[in-house]
Design an enzyme around this catalytic site. Structure first.
Site, PDB file in Angstrom:
ATOM      1  N   GLU A  19       0.837  -1.216   0.000  1.00  9.14           N
ATOM      2  CA  GLU A  19       0.000   0.000   0.000  1.00  9.14           C
ATOM      3  C   GLU A  19       0.864   1.254   0.000  1.00  9.14           C
ATOM      4  O   GLU A  19       2.074   1.192   0.206  1.00  9.14           O
ATOM      5  CB  GLU A  19      -0.861   0.031   1.277  1.00  9.14           C
ATOM      6  CG  GLU A  19      -2.239  -0.576   1.106  1.00  9.14           C
ATOM      7  CD  GLU A  19      -3.188   0.358   0.370  1.00  9.14           C
ATOM      8  OE1 GLU A  19      -2.793   1.489   0.017  1.00  9.14           O
ATOM      9  OE2 GLU A  19      -4.323  -0.067   0.137  1.00  9.14           O
ATOM     10  N   ARG A 102      -8.146   1.400  13.055  1.00 14.28           N
ATOM     11  CA  ARG A 102      -6.750   1.659  12.692  1.00 14.28           C
ATOM     12  C   ARG A 102      -6.692   2.699  11.587  1.00 14.28           C
ATOM     13  O   ARG A 102      -7.654   2.911  10.845  1.00 14.28           O
ATOM     14  CB  ARG A 102      -6.059   0.382  12.229  1.00 14.28           C
ATOM     15  CG  ARG A 102      -6.556  -0.161  10.894  1.00 14.28           C
ATOM     16  CD  ARG A 102      -5.509  -1.089  10.281  1.00 14.28           C
ATOM     17  NE  ARG A 102      -5.984  -1.857   9.155  1.00 14.28           N
ATOM     18  CZ  ARG A 102      -5.918  -1.444   7.889  1.00 14.28           C
ATOM     19  NH1 ARG A 102      -5.463  -0.235   7.598  1.00 14.28           N
ATOM     20  NH2 ARG A 102      -6.339  -2.223   6.903  1.00 14.28           N
ATOM     21  N   ASN A 104      -5.637   4.142   8.028  1.00 13.72           N
ATOM     22  CA  ASN A 104      -5.453   3.560   6.703  1.00 13.72           C
ATOM     23  C   ASN A 104      -4.689   4.575   5.838  1.00 13.72           C
ATOM     24  O   ASN A 104      -3.662   5.064   6.295  1.00 13.72           O
ATOM     25  CB  ASN A 104      -6.827   3.154   6.141  1.00 13.72           C
ATOM     26  CG  ASN A 104      -6.726   2.151   5.011  1.00 13.72           C
ATOM     27  OD1 ASN A 104      -5.831   1.308   5.015  1.00 13.72           O
ATOM     28  ND2 ASN A 104      -7.616   2.219   4.032  1.00 13.72           N
ATOM     29  N   GLU A 122     -11.558  -4.986  10.631  1.00 14.53           N
ATOM     30  CA  GLU A 122     -11.816  -5.763   9.423  1.00 14.53           C
ATOM     31  C   GLU A 122     -11.936  -7.231   9.807  1.00 14.53           C
ATOM     32  O   GLU A 122     -10.982  -7.825  10.287  1.00 14.53           O
ATOM     33  CB  GLU A 122     -10.641  -5.582   8.451  1.00 14.53           C
ATOM     34  CG  GLU A 122     -11.049  -5.128   7.085  1.00 14.53           C
ATOM     35  CD  GLU A 122      -9.863  -4.859   6.172  1.00 14.53           C
ATOM     36  OE1 GLU A 122      -8.712  -4.874   6.622  1.00 14.53           O
ATOM     37  OE2 GLU A 122     -10.113  -4.636   4.980  1.00 14.53           O
ATOM     38  N   ASN A 155      -9.924   5.826   2.397  1.00 12.16           N
ATOM     39  CA  ASN A 155      -8.895   5.356   1.474  1.00 12.16           C
ATOM     40  C   ASN A 155      -8.280   6.486   0.657  1.00 12.16           C
ATOM     41  O   ASN A 155      -7.971   7.533   1.211  1.00 12.16           O
ATOM     42  CB  ASN A 155      -9.473   4.202   0.633  1.00 12.16           C
ATOM     43  CG  ASN A 155      -8.736   2.914   0.892  1.00 12.16           C
ATOM     44  OD1 ASN A 155      -7.520   2.927   1.055  1.00 12.16           O
ATOM     45  ND2 ASN A 155      -9.449   1.807   0.933  1.00 12.16           N
ATOM     46  N   ASP A 205      -9.734   2.126  -4.274  1.00 17.96           N
ATOM     47  CA  ASP A 205      -8.781   2.078  -3.150  1.00 17.96           C
ATOM     48  C   ASP A 205      -7.868   3.308  -3.210  1.00 17.96           C
ATOM     49  O   ASP A 205      -8.354   4.415  -3.075  1.00 17.96           O
ATOM     50  CB  ASP A 205      -8.045   0.728  -3.202  1.00 17.96           C
ATOM     51  CG  ASP A 205      -7.392   0.361  -1.886  1.00 17.96           C
ATOM     52  OD1 ASP A 205      -7.112   1.265  -1.088  1.00 17.96           O
ATOM     53  OD2 ASP A 205      -7.117  -0.832  -1.650  1.00 17.96           O
TER      54      ASP A 205
HETATM   55  C1  BGC Z   1      -7.316  -1.417   3.308  1.00 15.41           C
HETATM   56  C2  BGC Z   1      -7.640  -2.865   3.372  1.00 15.41           C
HETATM   57  C3  BGC Z   1      -8.985  -3.064   2.687  1.00 15.41           C
HETATM   58  C4  BGC Z   1      -8.896  -2.541   1.276  1.00 15.41           C
HETATM   59  C5  BGC Z   1     -10.179  -2.631   0.507  1.00 15.41           C
HETATM   60  C6  BGC Z   1      -7.224  -1.034   1.889  1.00 15.41           C
HETATM   61  O1  BGC Z   1      -6.872   0.297   1.815  1.00 15.41           O
HETATM   62  O2  BGC Z   1      -6.134  -1.134   3.984  1.00 15.41           O
HETATM   63  O3  BGC Z   1      -7.639  -3.258   4.692  1.00 15.41           O
HETATM   64  O4  BGC Z   1      -9.334  -4.398   2.694  1.00 15.41           O
HETATM   65  O5  BGC Z   1      -8.470  -1.206   1.284  1.00 15.41           O
HETATM   66  O6  BGC Z   1     -11.027  -1.587   0.715  1.00 15.41           O
HETATM   67 CA    CA Z   2      -5.726   1.813   0.595  1.00 16.71          CA
END
Ligand code: BGC
Ligand code: CA
Length: 300
Positions: A19, A102, A104, A122, A155, A205
């Site tokens: 990521e 958490r 992201n 999750e 995201n 995402d």
């Molecule tokens: C998150 C994951 C999630 C995925 C799908 C990612 O940014 O960190 O945990 O499953 O996005 O939405």
């Molecule tokens: Ca992400």
């Protein structure tokens, strides 16, 4: 002019959830995280070496800090860390009333303010306790401002070329949204939908805005990156990747003309893993004919 798009596997990262790719121009290296693998990686295309740091908890993002080192979202903490000593110091905590949340994705705005979002627990990848997340900014004086609550999976984000629009993805809404953005105050307003995911595109995402102001969105469970013109909401291009869980994107390379794409392996079943041996690696897309913009560093 027709360009011939080529996808190669650039970094054998073997990540659970690769990521947050970030290209560091001064170093000519790619920084990215493995959220569930709890690591920050730094890869050099020249040497093809990966250096890694353990974070001890899930790490949502890591970005450079203007005064040196990096800031990262580890668990629910915004931490400063020094690569050479591997020392981490907490700068701020978020969601203190939600211990299962958490951090992201996170990104730095054009004036050096850090925006970062959270998500609930999750159960399985992309199956989350709903509406537990928020979107925050960590201001240069380290105060934290809450912009949005009731977010499912906070995201991708980025800003328009004129800095007056903030693009944002709450993955489970299956849309890419835009807000008016006041970079002086950091205020967000006038939310609207820019793009709605189509059948087969999966969940939106990570995202980056290119030098022409267009959006590149990684499609989790869609095995692709899509290019959206935010002015019209039209999808201009689709780039297919050899893995389904494409997670995030950034431009990099000597002239910012390569698009790096991270991916995840966590959540694939046995047969999917067999079909996608490259899942968890980071890819490079060449020949797109567009360039990225230089990165902003956190000024706090
Ligand atoms: C998150 C994951 C999630 C995925 C799908 C990612 O940014 O960190 O945990 O499953 O996005 O939405
Ligand atoms: Ca992400």
């Amino acid at each position: 002019m027709m360009s011939s798009v080529r996808v190669e596997c650039a970094v054998k990262a073997g990540a659970l959830i690769g990521e947050g790719p970030v290209w560091e121009e001064s170093e000519q290296t790619l920084l990215f995280v493995d959220i569930a693998g709890r690591k920050i990686h730094r890869w050099s295309p020249t040497t093809n070496q990966i250096q890694s740091v353990e974070t001890g908890d899930n790490v949502g993002f890591a970005v450079p800090r203007r005064s040196g080192g990096y800031v990262a979202g580890v668990g629910r903490s915004i931490v400063a860390f020094d690569w050479s000593t591997q020392m981490m110091t907490s700068l701020a905590e978020v969601d203190e009333d939600k211990p299962n949340n958490r951090l992201n994705d996170g990104k730095v705005d054009p004036i050096g303010r850090l925006l970062a979002g959270t998500m609930g627990k999750e159960v399985r990848p992309a199956e989350v306790q709903r509406r537990q997340g928020s979107l925050f900014s960590v201001n240069p004086d380290l105060t934290v401002t809450t912009h949005l609550t009731q977010v499912d999976i906070s995201n991708g984000m980025d800003w328009s070329l004129d800095q007056r629009t903030f693009f944002y993805i709450d993955s489970l809404s299956l849309t890419v949204d835009a807000f008016d953005y006041d970079s002086t105050s950091g205020h967000l307003g006038n939310r609207r939908v820019v793009y709605r995911m189509e059948e087969g595109e999966g969940l939106p995402d990570g995202m980056v805005v290119d030098g022409d102001g267009r959006l590149w969105v990684a499609c989790y469970n869609g095995g692709r990156v899509i290019n959206i013109d935010p002015a019209t909401g039209v999808r201009m291009q689709t780039v297919s990747l050899p893995v389904m869980k494409t997670t995030s994107v950034c431009f990099g390379g000597p002239d910012l003309s390569h698009l790096y794409v991270t991916s995840a392996s966590l959540g694939l079943d046995q047969s999917e893993s067999r079909q996608q041996p490259l899942a968890g690696h980071t890819f490079r897309v060449l020949g797109l004919g567009v360039k990225g913009r230089p990165l902003n560093s956190f000024s706090g």
